[in-house]
Design an enzyme around this catalytic site. Structure first.
Site, PDB file in Angstrom:
ATOM      1  CE  LYS A   1      -0.594 -23.708  16.733  1.00  0.00           C
ATOM      2  NZ  LYS A   1      -0.052 -23.145  17.993  1.00  0.00           N
TER       3      LYS A   1
ATOM      4  CG  ASP B   1      -3.774 -19.450  22.369  1.00  0.00           C
ATOM      5  OD1 ASP B   1      -3.975 -20.218  23.332  1.00  0.00           O
ATOM      6  OD2 ASP B   1      -2.879 -19.638  21.531  1.00  0.00           O
TER       7      ASP B   1
ATOM      8  CD  GLU C   1      -5.602 -21.919  19.871  1.00  0.00           C
ATOM      9  OE1 GLU C   1      -4.397 -22.208  19.716  1.00  0.00           O
ATOM     10  OE2 GLU C   1      -6.243 -21.218  19.047  1.00  0.00           O
TER      11      GLU C   1
ATOM     12  CG  ASP D   1      -2.353 -25.036  19.860  1.00  0.00           C
ATOM     13  OD1 ASP D   1      -1.823 -25.928  19.170  1.00  0.00           O
ATOM     14  OD2 ASP D   1      -1.874 -23.885  19.915  1.00  0.00           O
TER      15      ASP D   1
ATOM     16  CE  LYS E   1      -0.822 -16.482  20.586  1.00  0.00           C
ATOM     17  NZ  LYS E   1      -0.834 -17.951  20.494  1.00  0.00           N
TER      18      LYS E   1
END
Length: 215
Positions: free
Chosen positions: A123, A48, A74, A99, A20
């Site tokens: 998701k 991400d 991402e 995302d 992240k």
């Protein structure tokens, strides 16, 4: 970060790590340098950015991340910035994933039309369940965009539903369902076995798990 990455690679057998990022690109780039040095060249790294960068900074850091062997970036820019996402994709040799930019079939259609990404992270909790997830995957597959299954910190039950959706869907190539490793849901167990990042689903009815106390 590098110590945590090594723990999952050496002790649990993972071959891909996801980091992240999303602060200033100098700090973020240094994090990846340190992690790459720690884990070696064979481990696949993805990042991400959680909507944290500008278009300009995303393009700048993508060049360095490419040299460090990062395979995917991402959601580098805010969810609403489809044009910015498309510009980054045009100027990056690293695969770009959407995302937060993809909540619905309408978002998926727009991403496809604008050629704004290489990958879509589906998701179940984000798109409204398996029915909508199937539609999003089909839209992406028709355009040659591969998908992955992700999670939002939900329960083992929800993650197992995501695993089954992925197993039944040709265009879902990979999963990022880390909450099954992080959250300890004591009342639900089973349904799958895992060896590092490789999951084998049980051949039992439904999503296969058991709830403590059930007969």
């Amino acid at each position: 970060g590098s110590i945590e990455a090594l723990k999952y690679i050496q002790n649990k057998g993972f071959e891909i790590i996801k980091v992240k990022l999303g602060e200033d690109i100098e700090t973020d780039a240094e994090r990846i340098r340190v992690i790459r040095a720690a884990v070696g060249e064979k481990i696949r790294i993805r990042i991400d950015a959680n909507q944290g960068w500008s278009v300009r900074d995303s393009i700048r850091i993508s060049r360095l991340l490419d040299k460090l062997g990062v395979g995917l970036i991402e959601q580098p820019v805010p969810a609403h910035d489809f044009e910015g996402l498309a510009e980054i994709r045009r100027n990056s040799d690293v695969l770009i994933a959407a995302d937060e930019s993809c909540h619905s079939i309408y978002d998926a259609s727009r991403l496809v039309q604008m050629r704004a990404c290489d990958v879509v992270n589906i998701k179940l909790m984000k798109c409204g369940g398996i029915y909508n997830a199937i539609k999003i995957s089909a839209i992406c597959e028709a355009a040659g965009i591969r998908c992955m299954i992700g999670c939002m910190g939900e329960s083992t039950l929800a993650n197992l539903a995501g695993m089954h959706f992925a197993a039944a869907t040709e265009n879902i190539r990979e999963g990022d369902l880390e909450s099954v490793y992080i959250l300890k849901q004591e009342d639900v167990y089973g349904g799958y076995d895992h060896d590092g990042g490789h999951v084998t689903l049980w051949e039992t009815p439904g999503i296969g798990c058991k709830v403590k106390g059930e007969q």
